[in-house]
Scaffold this motif. Structure first.
Motif, PDB file in Angstrom:
ATOM      1  N   ARG A  77      10.450   2.936 -67.400  1.00  0.00           N
ATOM      2  CA  ARG A  77       9.548   4.068 -67.149  1.00  0.00           C
ATOM      3  C   ARG A  77       8.480   3.702 -66.122  1.00  0.00           C
ATOM      4  NH1 ARG A  77       8.035   6.297 -73.209  1.00  0.00           N
ATOM      5  NH2 ARG A  77      10.020   7.347 -73.692  1.00  0.00           N
ATOM      6  N   ILE A  78       7.898   2.511 -66.284  1.00  0.00           N
ATOM      7  CA  ILE A  78       6.854   2.082 -65.353  1.00  0.00           C
ATOM      8  C   ILE A  78       7.448   1.876 -63.967  1.00  0.00           C
ATOM      9  CG2 ILE A  78       5.239   0.210 -64.804  1.00  0.00           C
ATOM     10  CD1 ILE A  78       4.864  -0.168 -67.835  1.00  0.00           C
ATOM     11  N   PHE A  79       8.649   1.289 -63.910  1.00  0.00           N
ATOM     12  CA  PHE A  79       9.289   0.963 -62.638  1.00  0.00           C
ATOM     13  C   PHE A  79       9.576   2.199 -61.802  1.00  0.00           C
ATOM     14  CE2 PHE A  79      13.057  -0.498 -60.112  1.00  0.00           C
ATOM     15  CZ  PHE A  79      12.402  -1.489 -59.401  1.00  0.00           C
ATOM     16  N   THR A  80       9.834   3.335 -62.454  1.00  0.00           N
ATOM     17  CA  THR A  80      10.121   4.572 -61.722  1.00  0.00           C
ATOM     18  C   THR A  80       8.911   5.495 -61.699  1.00  0.00           C
ATOM     19  OG1 THR A  80      11.118   5.462 -63.752  1.00  0.00           O
ATOM     20  CG2 THR A  80      12.608   4.527 -62.121  1.00  0.00           C
ATOM     21  N   SER A  81       7.721   4.901 -61.762  1.00  0.00           N
ATOM     22  CA  SER A  81       6.477   5.671 -61.709  1.00  0.00           C
ATOM     23  C   SER A  81       5.499   4.981 -60.767  1.00  0.00           C
ATOM     24  CB  SER A  81       5.843   5.761 -63.112  1.00  0.00           C
ATOM     25  OG  SER A  81       5.104   4.564 -63.395  1.00  0.00           O
ATOM     26  N   PRO A  82       4.392   5.631 -60.403  1.00  0.00           N
ATOM     27  CA  PRO A  82       3.402   4.991 -59.530  1.00  0.00           C
ATOM     28  C   PRO A  82       2.765   3.750 -60.148  1.00  0.00           C
ATOM     29  CG  PRO A  82       3.060   7.373 -59.603  1.00  0.00           C
ATOM     30  CD  PRO A  82       4.067   7.044 -60.664  1.00  0.00           C
ATOM     31  N   TRP A  83       2.797   3.613 -61.480  1.00  0.00           N
ATOM     32  CA  TRP A  83       2.016   2.558 -62.128  1.00  0.00           C
ATOM     33  C   TRP A  83       2.596   1.162 -61.943  1.00  0.00           C
ATOM     34  CZ3 TRP A  83       1.420   7.522 -63.393  1.00  0.00           C
ATOM     35  CH2 TRP A  83       0.090   7.963 -63.528  1.00  0.00           C
ATOM     36  N   VAL A  84       3.831   1.048 -61.448  1.00  0.00           N
ATOM     37  CA  VAL A  84       4.319  -0.288 -61.117  1.00  0.00           C
ATOM     38  C   VAL A  84       3.482  -0.873 -59.981  1.00  0.00           C
ATOM     39  CG1 VAL A  84       6.095   0.522 -59.474  1.00  0.00           C
ATOM     40  CG2 VAL A  84       6.376  -1.676 -60.648  1.00  0.00           C
ATOM     41  N   ASP A  85       3.003  -0.016 -59.071  1.00  0.00           N
ATOM     42  CA  ASP A  85       2.137  -0.492 -57.981  1.00  0.00           C
ATOM     43  C   ASP A  85       0.720  -0.764 -58.478  1.00  0.00           C
ATOM     44  OD1 ASP A  85       4.195  -0.417 -56.191  1.00  0.00           O
ATOM     45  OD2 ASP A  85       3.569   1.434 -55.192  1.00  0.00           O
ATOM     46  N   LEU A  87      -0.071  -1.907 -61.418  1.00  0.00           N
ATOM     47  CA  LEU A  87      -0.001  -3.220 -62.060  1.00  0.00           C
ATOM     48  C   LEU A  87       0.073  -4.338 -61.018  1.00  0.00           C
ATOM     49  CD1 LEU A  87       2.462  -2.472 -64.993  1.00  0.00           C
ATOM     50  CD2 LEU A  87       0.069  -3.174 -65.221  1.00  0.00           C
ATOM     51  N   THR A  88       0.854  -4.126 -59.955  1.00  0.00           N
ATOM     52  CA  THR A  88       0.978  -5.139 -58.907  1.00  0.00           C
ATOM     53  C   THR A  88      -0.365  -5.401 -58.244  1.00  0.00           C
ATOM     54  OG1 THR A  88       3.271  -4.470 -58.508  1.00  0.00           O
ATOM     55  CG2 THR A  88       2.195  -5.755 -56.786  1.00  0.00           C
ATOM     56  N   LEU A  89      -1.115  -4.347 -57.969  1.00  0.00           N
ATOM     57  CA  LEU A  89      -2.422  -4.521 -57.333  1.00  0.00           C
ATOM     58  C   LEU A  89      -3.439  -5.129 -58.298  1.00  0.00           C
ATOM     59  CD1 LEU A  89      -2.489  -1.265 -55.212  1.00  0.00           C
ATOM     60  CD2 LEU A  89      -2.467  -3.603 -54.334  1.00  0.00           C
ATOM     61  N   GLU A  90      -3.307  -4.857 -59.593  1.00  0.00           N
ATOM     62  CA  GLU A  90      -4.156  -5.533 -60.567  1.00  0.00           C
ATOM     63  C   GLU A  90      -3.866  -7.033 -60.580  1.00  0.00           C
ATOM     64  OE1 GLU A  90      -6.736  -4.259 -62.623  1.00  0.00           O
ATOM     65  OE2 GLU A  90      -6.486  -2.712 -61.081  1.00  0.00           O
ATOM     66  N   LEU A  91      -2.597  -7.392 -60.452  1.00  0.00           N
ATOM     67  CA  LEU A  91      -2.236  -8.806 -60.355  1.00  0.00           C
ATOM     68  C   LEU A  91      -2.810  -9.414 -59.070  1.00  0.00           C
ATOM     69  CD1 LEU A  91      -0.705 -11.327 -61.243  1.00  0.00           C
ATOM     70  CD2 LEU A  91       1.340 -10.389 -60.133  1.00  0.00           C
ATOM     71  N   ILE A 112       1.806  -8.891 -50.642  1.00  0.00           N
ATOM     72  CA  ILE A 112       1.946  -7.991 -51.788  1.00  0.00           C
ATOM     73  C   ILE A 112       3.110  -7.032 -51.524  1.00  0.00           C
ATOM     74  CG2 ILE A 112       0.794  -6.297 -53.252  1.00  0.00           C
ATOM     75  CD1 ILE A 112      -1.878  -7.396 -52.191  1.00  0.00           C
ATOM     76  N   GLY A 113       4.056  -6.984 -52.423  1.00  0.00           N
ATOM     77  CA  GLY A 113       5.172  -6.048 -52.313  1.00  0.00           C
ATOM     78  C   GLY A 113       4.969  -4.879 -53.259  1.00  0.00           C
ATOM     79  N   LEU A 114       4.850  -3.684 -52.708  1.00  0.00           N
ATOM     80  CA  LEU A 114       4.627  -2.477 -53.510  1.00  0.00           C
ATOM     81  C   LEU A 114       5.929  -1.675 -53.577  1.00  0.00           C
ATOM     82  CD1 LEU A 114       1.139  -1.728 -51.991  1.00  0.00           C
ATOM     83  CD2 LEU A 114       1.600  -2.578 -54.294  1.00  0.00           C
TER      84      LEU A 114
END
Length: 336
Positions: A77-85, A87-91, A112-114
């Protein structure tokens, strides 16, 4: 080498330390209906967790699921939503802090890969409500990250240079524009088998088709006592009669130089003998080879799959736009 302790458990959303991350993930992905995008539900749109808003994210399933199944569902669900990015930017923010980037005279490089522009675009299509909402969210999250990175460096009398680009473009969903066509990959493979059987005997001749790469079945060729190179040449001749195929290149073509064919040169840059197929196809312009009746993809040498932006911002970069052609591989020597 192993990840540092602070980074090893970052993606474990069930860990107590991830409470702040969990709080940032919504129960549902709800977006407004904007006039700049298509209708929220249109033919040939993908259906990853609902075709219309809202889309479930952290929302508990009505089914009773084992923990590992629930974890995979949440990750998907996260992977196919904006929130995967998000989380990446939080990292990335965590890396800035923990690794003390930009704190001395030695330049630091953070790559950084978004992902969400790709995953959301594949599912819902360019121009969809979901894709527009994802881009707007990413724009805001990038602004937050860049402000934090710039403030951190400025505190040490340093500056930050930002470079943004993409690894590919995309074809619009074929059914939404005149002149674009979806090609059923399974039917294409069936016609290929028929053509090869007529030329060389009973198959199967195709071991696999990955993207536009065709891998011939060596067991069949051994049984028929057909040399591999002869089979490749026959396959190329057969494919020349397919309207969906603009060109078919042999692996041997891609491992040599010269020829004056710009598309051949483009494929050479991305071909590896260890992984590449016996033949590499160029679909006709505007054609999408697909195993699905919805969504879209990329991976051809046509302009719509190759044209990407390149943006530089930060210390020493003035405002303006350069209309000259450049390449993403120019970025490394530019920054160095």
């Amino acid at each position: 080498e192993s990840l540092p302790e602070w980074g090893a458990g970052f993606w474990d959303l069930a860990a107590p330390a991830a409470a702040a991350l969990r709080a940032g993930l919504p129960e549902e992905w709800t977006h407004p209906i904007r006039p700049e995008a298509r209708a929220d539900d249109y033919p040939f749109e993908g259906h990853a967790y609902n075709r219309t808003s809202p889309h479930p994210i952290m929302q508990a399933s009505t089914e009773t699921l084992a923990r590992d199944v629930r974890s995979r569902q949440l990750a998907s669900r996260i992977f196919t939503s904006p929130w995967v990015d998000w989380l990446t930017l939080e990292l990335a923010k965590r890396i800035l802090k923990e690794e003390q980037l930009g704190r001395d005279a030695v330049p630091d490089l953070l790559v950084i890969g978004l992902t969400a522009t790709d995953t959301v675009g594949h599912q819902y299509g360019p121009g969809s409500q979901e894709h527009l909402d994802q881009l707007l969210k990413l724009d805001g999250w990038l602004e937050e990250f860049m402000k934090e990175a710039s403030a951190s460096a400025a505190g040490q009398g340093r500056g930050v240079l930002y470079a943004l680009s993409a690894d590919h473009g995309v074809l619009d969903i074929p059914e939404t524009r005149p002149g674009l066509r979806r090609v059923d990959e399974e039917l294409l493979k069936e016609r290929f088998e028929e053509a090869m059987t007529a030329r060389l005997g009973k198959g199967p001749f195709l071991e696999a088709m990955h993207g536009t790469h065709l891998y011939l079945d060596r067991k069949t060729l051994e049984r028929l006592r057909v040399p591999v190179e002869k089979a490749i040449d026959e396959a190329r001749r057969a494919l020349s009669a397919f309207w969906e195929v603009e060109r078919a290149y042999r692996a041997s073509d891609l491992l040599t130089s010269g020829g004056g064919d710009p598309m051949l040169d483009l494929h050479r840059h991305s071909f590896t003998q260890e992984r590449g197929g016996d033949l590499v196809l160029v679909p006709c312009e505007g054609c999408l080879f697909s195993t699905r009746a919805y969504g879209t993809s990329h991976g051809t040498p046509w302009e719509y799959d190759r044209h990407v932006p390149m943006i530089l911002s930060g210390a020493g970069i003035g405002p303006g736009m350069v209309e000259e052609e450049c390449r993403t591989i120019d970025l490394a020597p530019t920054l160095s």
